[in-house]
Design an enzyme around this catalytic site. Structure first.
Site, PDB file in Angstrom:
ATOM      1  N   ALA A  44      -9.441   5.544   3.331  1.00  0.00           N
ATOM      2  CA  ALA A  44      -9.313   6.672   4.264  1.00  0.00           C
ATOM      3  C   ALA A  44     -10.552   7.563   4.287  1.00  0.00           C
ATOM      4  O   ALA A  44     -11.203   7.782   3.266  1.00  0.00           O
ATOM      5  CB  ALA A  44      -8.097   7.536   3.945  1.00  0.00           C
ATOM      6  N   GLY A  45     -10.848   8.047   5.477  1.00  0.00           N
ATOM      7  CA  GLY A  45     -11.927   9.004   5.665  1.00  0.00           C
ATOM      8  C   GLY A  45     -13.247   8.404   6.094  1.00  0.00           C
ATOM      9  O   GLY A  45     -14.175   9.124   6.448  1.00  0.00           O
ATOM     10  N   LYS A 105       0.883  -1.175   0.000  1.00  0.00           N
ATOM     11  CA  LYS A 105       0.000   0.000   0.000  1.00  0.00           C
ATOM     12  C   LYS A 105       0.915   1.218   0.000  1.00  0.00           C
ATOM     13  O   LYS A 105       1.529   1.540   1.022  1.00  0.00           O
ATOM     14  CB  LYS A 105      -0.910  -0.003   1.233  1.00  0.00           C
ATOM     15  CG  LYS A 105      -1.838   1.188   1.281  1.00  0.00           C
ATOM     16  CD  LYS A 105      -2.572   1.280   2.604  1.00  0.00           C
ATOM     17  CE  LYS A 105      -3.258   2.639   2.699  1.00  0.00           C
ATOM     18  NZ  LYS A 105      -3.750   2.911   4.061  1.00  0.00           N
ATOM     19  N   ASN A 109      -9.844   1.957   9.114  1.00  0.00           N
ATOM     20  CA  ASN A 109      -9.165   1.568  10.345  1.00  0.00           C
ATOM     21  C   ASN A 109      -9.744   2.299  11.551  1.00  0.00           C
ATOM     22  O   ASN A 109     -10.365   1.722  12.438  1.00  0.00           O
ATOM     23  CB  ASN A 109      -7.662   1.848  10.209  1.00  0.00           C
ATOM     24  CG  ASN A 109      -6.822   1.343  11.377  1.00  0.00           C
ATOM     25  OD1 ASN A 109      -5.620   1.161  11.230  1.00  0.00           O
ATOM     26  ND2 ASN A 109      -7.379   1.086  12.532  1.00  0.00           N
ATOM     27  N   THR A 110      -9.576   3.624  11.553  1.00  0.00           N
ATOM     28  CA  THR A 110      -9.925   4.400  12.744  1.00  0.00           C
ATOM     29  C   THR A 110     -11.395   4.253  13.118  1.00  0.00           C
ATOM     30  O   THR A 110     -11.736   4.221  14.313  1.00  0.00           O
ATOM     31  CB  THR A 110      -9.579   5.887  12.519  1.00  0.00           C
ATOM     32  OG1 THR A 110      -8.244   5.975  12.017  1.00  0.00           O
ATOM     33  CG2 THR A 110      -9.675   6.681  13.803  1.00  0.00           C
ATOM     34  N   GLY A 137      -8.115   9.263   8.965  1.00  0.00           N
ATOM     35  CA  GLY A 137      -8.487   9.398  10.369  1.00  0.00           C
ATOM     36  C   GLY A 137      -9.536  10.456  10.651  1.00  0.00           C
ATOM     37  O   GLY A 137      -9.895  10.677  11.805  1.00  0.00           O
TER      38      GLY A 137
END
Lengths: 257, 65
Positions: free
Chosen positions: A184-185, A96, A206-207, A157
């Protein structure tokens, strides 16, 4: 379902492994998410405190595809060197690729990204580039040898969801045969479902799971969301209209006024 | 010989990278190495000679998004 460098994923969810309250919650969240891919990273380790070795034994036991990242790299050289180190440790050609361009937004340096992608594909890597929804950059990444694109939904994040759905829709329309991943986001299951409804092939997050009050429950919610969004995309959603259109038939309505 | 290991100056007796890793306690740990910002594959560690002032980076699997 499209293949990612020859690999068919069982589910369209890629899940990060950072920021969980504990290793046990990480493992439980992963199982609840049914994710097919785990993203991992590399950091310094001392000869006495082998936390990385313990982490690796947890991830290995998940029996999912491993996608190492080059997170935190701001230059092409850093990213390329990190990719080589990751390939040796994780024994995978997948990378990645992140070349970060701005400390506040963590948005990709797309110029460095294209350059690094070209170097790495020539070195035999299978690159998953963390990019923007820019069509020109996407073209250049494909020219560089990438066979997957991973545009951001919003800054890493941030949990803002899809900041530019029209741009993501346009990317999907321009590259119908390329596996696309929103990376992301994502903050909520509805964001993940939205990405899949646009016809994306997977979501990487993830977050949103790790920082939820209950990561295991949120992981399960994300699993349901990507499944629902994917099913909706396959079902060919209706086109939005500017004006109302009655769903109940008007013909046969009683004259009661 | 003094070299910089993961940002800390350390005194080592070993002359090559493989012996240095053993001296530092890594044993059979799953790690990757770079010297002076250049990747050194595991297969080359036995023959890679360290020199005074080298910057050695030793990385291991870690959580990532």
């Amino acid at each position: 379902m499209k293949q990612f460098y020859g690999v068919t994923l069982k589910t369209p969810l890629m899940l990060g492994t950072a920021q969980y309250p504990s290793p046990a919650i990480l493992a439980d969240a992963f199982k609840a998410s049914c994710a097919s891919v785990a993203t991992v990273s590399l950091r310094r380790e001392s000869g006495h405190n082998k936390s990385g070795q313990e982490f690796w034994s947890i991830i290995r036991d998940l029996k999912v595809h491993i996608l190492p990242n080059t997170a935190g790299c701001y230059t092409v050289k850093e990213a390329v060197t990190t990719a080589h180190m990751a390939r040796e440790i994780f024994n995978t050609k997948w990378i990645k690729l992140e070349v970060i361009g701005h400390t506040d937004t963590l948005q990709p340096d797309v110029f460095g990204l294209v350059e690094a992608a070209k170097i790495l594909t020539q070195d035999g890597f299978e690159v998953f580039p963390y990019t923007t929804e820019d069509l020109v950059v996407a073209d250049k990444l494909l020219d560089a040898g990438c066979q997957v694109l991973m545009p951001w939904g919003a800054p890493i994040g941030s949990g803002q969801g899809l900041n530019n759905p029209q741009g993501l829709r346009s990317l999907r329309a321009h590259f119908p045969d390329i596996p696309l991943v929103v990376d992301a986001g994502i903050g909520l299951p509805s964001h993940a479902a939205h990405a899949m409804e646009l016809g994306y092939d997977a979501v990487l997050l993830n977050t949103a799971v790790a920082k939820a009050g209950n990561p295991v429950e949120m992981a399960q919610a994300m699993a349901l969301a990507v499944e629902a969004g994917q099913a909706a995309a396959i079902a060919d959603p209706m086109e939005p209209r500017d004006m109302a259109a009655p769903s109940t038939p008007v013909i046969g309505k009683a004259f009661l006024t | 010989m003094k070299i910089n290991v993961n940002g800390k100056l350390q005194k080592l007796k070993s002359g090559n990278l493989s012996d240095a890793l053993a001296e530092l306690g890594y044993g059979n740990a799953k790690i990757a190495t770079a010297v002076n910002a250049a990747f050194v594959p595991a297969a080359l560690r036995d023959t890679y000679a360290l020199t005074e002032g080298d910057q050695l980076e030793i990385l291991a699997p870690m959580q990532g998004g």
